[in-house]
Write a protein that holds these residues in place. Structure first.
Motif, PDB file in Angstrom:
ATOM      1  N   SER A   1       0.835  -1.204   0.000  1.00 47.28           N
ATOM      2  CA  SER A   1       0.000   0.000   0.000  1.00 47.28           C
ATOM      3  C   SER A   1       0.863   1.244   0.000  1.00 47.28           C
ATOM      4  O   SER A   1       2.005   1.230   0.471  1.00 47.28           O
ATOM      5  CB  SER A   1      -0.886   0.023   1.253  1.00 47.28           C
ATOM      6  OG  SER A   1      -1.743  -1.089   1.264  1.00 47.28           O
ATOM      7  N   GLU A   2       0.297   2.313  -0.506  1.00 51.25           N
ATOM      8  CA  GLU A   2       0.979   3.599  -0.485  1.00 51.25           C
ATOM      9  C   GLU A   2       1.351   3.929   0.959  1.00 51.25           C
ATOM     10  O   GLU A   2       0.560   3.732   1.884  1.00 51.25           O
ATOM     11  CB  GLU A   2       0.060   4.685  -1.051  1.00 51.25           C
ATOM     12  CG  GLU A   2       0.720   6.039  -1.141  1.00 51.25           C
ATOM     13  CD  GLU A   2      -0.191   7.106  -1.749  1.00 51.25           C
ATOM     14  OE1 GLU A   2       0.199   8.274  -1.688  1.00 51.25           O
ATOM     15  OE2 GLU A   2      -1.268   6.757  -2.267  1.00 51.25           O
ATOM     16  N   GLY A   3       2.577   4.353   1.138  1.00 52.53           N
ATOM     17  CA  GLY A   3       3.048   4.698   2.475  1.00 52.53           C
ATOM     18  C   GLY A   3       3.772   3.561   3.187  1.00 52.53           C
ATOM     19  O   GLY A   3       4.423   3.784   4.204  1.00 52.53           O
ATOM     20  N   ASP A   4       3.656   2.316   2.677  1.00 51.61           N
ATOM     21  CA  ASP A   4       4.396   1.193   3.265  1.00 51.61           C
ATOM     22  C   ASP A   4       5.889   1.461   3.139  1.00 51.61           C
ATOM     23  O   ASP A   4       6.353   2.025   2.149  1.00 51.61           O
ATOM     24  CB  ASP A   4       4.089  -0.136   2.551  1.00 51.61           C
ATOM     25  CG  ASP A   4       2.727  -0.711   2.902  1.00 51.61           C
ATOM     26  OD1 ASP A   4       2.058  -0.166   3.801  1.00 51.61           O
ATOM     27  OD2 ASP A   4       2.340  -1.704   2.261  1.00 51.61           O
ATOM     28  N   GLU A   5       6.645   1.047   4.147  1.00 50.22           N
ATOM     29  CA  GLU A   5       8.090   1.161   4.096  1.00 50.22           C
ATOM     30  C   GLU A   5       8.621   0.235   2.995  1.00 50.22           C
ATOM     31  O   GLU A   5       8.210  -0.917   2.877  1.00 50.22           O
ATOM     32  CB  GLU A   5       8.699   0.744   5.436  1.00 50.22           C
ATOM     33  CG  GLU A   5      10.199   0.890   5.484  1.00 50.22           C
ATOM     34  CD  GLU A   5      10.771   0.477   6.833  1.00 50.22           C
ATOM     35  OE1 GLU A   5      11.973   0.229   6.885  1.00 50.22           O
ATOM     36  OE2 GLU A   5      10.007   0.387   7.813  1.00 50.22           O
ATOM     37  N   ALA A   6       9.528   0.768   2.171  1.00 45.39           N
ATOM     38  CA  ALA A   6      10.113  -0.031   1.087  1.00 45.39           C
ATOM     39  C   ALA A   6      11.202  -0.924   1.660  1.00 45.39           C
ATOM     40  O   ALA A   6      12.268  -0.464   2.026  1.00 45.39           O
ATOM     41  CB  ALA A   6      10.684   0.890   0.015  1.00 45.39           C
ATOM     42  N   ARG A   7      10.909  -2.209   1.760  1.00 41.18           N
ATOM     43  CA  ARG A   7      11.866  -3.174   2.312  1.00 41.18           C
ATOM     44  C   ARG A   7      12.433  -4.097   1.252  1.00 41.18           C
ATOM     45  O   ARG A   7      13.308  -4.891   1.518  1.00 41.18           O
ATOM     46  CB  ARG A   7      11.193  -4.015   3.389  1.00 41.18           C
ATOM     47  CG  ARG A   7      10.774  -3.209   4.581  1.00 41.18           C
ATOM     48  CD  ARG A   7      10.251  -4.129   5.650  1.00 41.18           C
ATOM     49  NE  ARG A   7       9.829  -3.337   6.772  1.00 41.18           N
ATOM     50  CZ  ARG A   7       8.899  -3.693   7.609  1.00 41.18           C
ATOM     51  NH1 ARG A   7       8.292  -4.841   7.460  1.00 41.18           N
ATOM     52  NH2 ARG A   7       8.558  -2.911   8.603  1.00 41.18           N
ATOM     53  N   ARG A   8      11.865  -4.024   0.045  1.00 40.19           N
ATOM     54  CA  ARG A   8      12.299  -4.939  -0.993  1.00 40.19           C
ATOM     55  C   ARG A   8      11.999  -4.349  -2.362  1.00 40.19           C
ATOM     56  O   ARG A   8      11.186  -3.447  -2.509  1.00 40.19           O
ATOM     57  CB  ARG A   8      11.618  -6.285  -0.848  1.00 40.19           C
ATOM     58  CG  ARG A   8      10.107  -6.201  -1.065  1.00 40.19           C
ATOM     59  CD  ARG A   8       9.419  -7.520  -0.798  1.00 40.19           C
ATOM     60  NE  ARG A   8       7.997  -7.408  -0.961  1.00 40.19           N
ATOM     61  CZ  ARG A   8       7.137  -7.069  -0.016  1.00 40.19           C
ATOM     62  NH1 ARG A   8       7.578  -6.811   1.195  1.00 40.19           N
ATOM     63  NH2 ARG A   8       5.856  -6.982  -0.247  1.00 40.19           N
ATOM     64  N   LEU A   9      12.654  -4.913  -3.354  1.00 40.98           N
ATOM     65  CA  LEU A   9      12.367  -4.591  -4.747  1.00 40.98           C
ATOM     66  C   LEU A   9      11.330  -5.603  -5.212  1.00 40.98           C
ATOM     67  O   LEU A   9      11.479  -6.800  -4.974  1.00 40.98           O
ATOM     68  CB  LEU A   9      13.650  -4.730  -5.586  1.00 40.98           C
ATOM     69  CG  LEU A   9      13.498  -4.616  -7.091  1.00 40.98           C
ATOM     70  CD1 LEU A   9      13.057  -3.205  -7.473  1.00 40.98           C
ATOM     71  CD2 LEU A   9      14.813  -4.951  -7.778  1.00 40.98           C
ATOM     72  N   SER A  10      10.294  -5.136  -5.843  1.00 40.73           N
ATOM     73  CA  SER A  10       9.255  -6.050  -6.343  1.00 40.73           C
ATOM     74  C   SER A  10       9.177  -5.944  -7.844  1.00 40.73           C
ATOM     75  O   SER A  10       9.363  -4.868  -8.423  1.00 40.73           O
ATOM     76  CB  SER A  10       7.889  -5.686  -5.754  1.00 40.73           C
ATOM     77  OG  SER A  10       7.881  -5.868  -4.357  1.00 40.73           O
ATOM     78  N   SER A  11       8.900  -7.061  -8.464  1.00 42.02           N
ATOM     79  CA  SER A  11       8.708  -7.117  -9.911  1.00 42.02           C
ATOM     80  C   SER A  11       7.527  -8.030 -10.163  1.00 42.02           C
ATOM     81  O   SER A  11       7.464  -9.123  -9.613  1.00 42.02           O
ATOM     82  CB  SER A  11       9.977  -7.672 -10.569  1.00 42.02           C
ATOM     83  OG  SER A  11       9.777  -7.817 -11.952  1.00 42.02           O
ATOM     84  N   ALA A  12       6.596  -7.584 -10.985  1.00 41.25           N
ATOM     85  CA  ALA A  12       5.379  -8.362 -11.218  1.00 41.25           C
ATOM     86  C   ALA A  12       5.399  -9.015 -12.584  1.00 41.25           C
ATOM     87  O   ALA A  12       5.937  -8.474 -13.544  1.00 41.25           O
ATOM     88  CB  ALA A  12       4.162  -7.452 -11.099  1.00 41.25           C
ATOM     89  N   ASN A  13       4.794 -10.183 -12.635  1.00 37.37           N
ATOM     90  CA  ASN A  13       4.660 -10.915 -13.882  1.00 37.37           C
ATOM     91  C   ASN A  13       3.384 -11.724 -13.807  1.00 37.37           C
ATOM     92  O   ASN A  13       3.156 -12.425 -12.838  1.00 37.37           O
ATOM     93  CB  ASN A  13       5.860 -11.838 -14.112  1.00 37.37           C
ATOM     94  CG  ASN A  13       5.807 -12.538 -15.444  1.00 37.37           C
ATOM     95  OD1 ASN A  13       5.164 -12.042 -16.368  1.00 37.37           O
ATOM     96  ND2 ASN A  13       6.460 -13.664 -15.540  1.00 37.37           N
ATOM     97  N   ASN A  14       2.576 -11.645 -14.825  1.00 39.24           N
ATOM     98  CA  ASN A  14       1.346 -12.422 -14.858  1.00 39.24           C
ATOM     99  C   ASN A  14       1.605 -13.689 -15.658  1.00 39.24           C
ATOM    100  O   ASN A  14       1.512 -13.682 -16.875  1.00 39.24           O
ATOM    101  CB  ASN A  14       0.221 -11.594 -15.490  1.00 39.24           C
ATOM    102  CG  ASN A  14      -1.081 -12.336 -15.510  1.00 39.24           C
ATOM    103  OD1 ASN A  14      -1.217 -13.373 -14.885  1.00 39.24           O
ATOM    104  ND2 ASN A  14      -2.043 -11.802 -16.235  1.00 39.24           N
ATOM    105  N   LEU A  15       1.972 -14.795 -14.991  1.00 35.67           N
ATOM    106  CA  LEU A  15       2.266 -16.042 -15.686  1.00 35.67           C
ATOM    107  C   LEU A  15       1.013 -16.801 -16.053  1.00 35.67           C
ATOM    108  O   LEU A  15       1.009 -17.596 -16.968  1.00 35.67           O
ATOM    109  CB  LEU A  15       3.172 -16.935 -14.816  1.00 35.67           C
ATOM    110  CG  LEU A  15       4.595 -16.471 -14.671  1.00 35.67           C
ATOM    111  CD1 LEU A  15       5.332 -17.381 -13.694  1.00 35.67           C
ATOM    112  CD2 LEU A  15       5.300 -16.457 -15.996  1.00 35.67           C
ATOM    113  N   LEU A  16      -0.035 -16.647 -15.283  1.00 32.79           N
ATOM    114  CA  LEU A  16      -1.231 -17.455 -15.559  1.00 32.79           C
ATOM    115  C   LEU A  16      -2.350 -16.601 -16.101  1.00 32.79           C
ATOM    116  O   LEU A  16      -2.525 -15.506 -15.808  1.00 32.79           O
ATOM    117  CB  LEU A  16      -1.695 -18.167 -14.287  1.00 32.79           C
ATOM    118  CG  LEU A  16      -0.694 -19.163 -13.727  1.00 32.79           C
ATOM    119  CD1 LEU A  16      -1.216 -19.742 -12.421  1.00 32.79           C
ATOM    120  CD2 LEU A  16      -0.457 -20.288 -14.710  1.00 32.79           C
TER     121      LEU A  16
END
Length: 182
Positions: free
Chosen positions: A167-182
């Motif tokens: 959510s907006e405002g969450d602390e950035a603790r990781r890099l995320s990358s999205a992929n729609n495989l299904l």
């Protein structure tokens, strides 16, 4: 022999016979393609005899070998399980005999055999993550060894439609990358 492939090791002899009844043998001569990147993902394969090379193009269009698979190892599971096109070229390094399991039969097998489902899921998640990382532009030109280090530190998470990932405002603790495989 392939009937002792790690993915099927925990099945009883009777269960293995059910599984083998769902396979068909495919012979491919050394130097020939089993399938190409982009081909339909209609089956997964188990190497019964011989060796196959898994090859992908890197960010610069250079083809590189990412794996050499031998007796008892599986390949083609990403496309077969997700219904997406193939994500790599597979070449026969030697004359090979492969056991082919159609996409429909893959799902029948994993419905029947929990241990096979768990093992296939683990292989799928590991390889799908590696494939995804190699396609993300900031990672695409990295050497395979670096992608594997990143894969080792990353997790593949699956979310349902409408799940909140962050959510907006969450602390950035990781890099995320999205992929729609299904």
């Amino acid at each position: 022999m392939t009937k002792e492939a790690p993915i099927f090791r925990h099945l009883t002899p009777a269960e293995r016979e059910i599984l083998w009844s769902r396979t068909s043998a495919v012979k491919v001569a050394a130097g020939q393609k089993v399938f190409a990147d982009g081909d339909p993902g209609d089956a997964l394969y188990i190497v019964q005899r011989g060796r196959v090379a898994i090859r992908k193009k890197d960010g610069g269009g250079e083809e590189r070998e990412i794996a050499m698979l031998g007796e008892g190892e599986i390949f083609g599971e990403i496309a077969a399980m997700s219904g997406t096109p193939r994500t790599a070229d597979v070449m026969a390094e030697t004359d090979v005999t492969l056991l082919r399991i159609s996409r429909d039969d893959v799902f029948n097998i994993i419905d029947k055999f929990k241990v096979v489902k768990e093992r296939l899921d683990a292989i799928y998640r590991q390889r799908a993550l590696s494939t995804h990382l190699s396609k993300v532009p900031i990672f695409a030109s990295l050497p395979e060894e670096m992608i594997e280090k990143i894969r080792g530190a990353a997790t593949l998470q699956t979310f349902r439609q409408n799940d909140i990932v962050f959510s907006e405002g969450d602390e950035a603790r990781r890099l995320s990358s999205a992929n729609n495989l299904l």
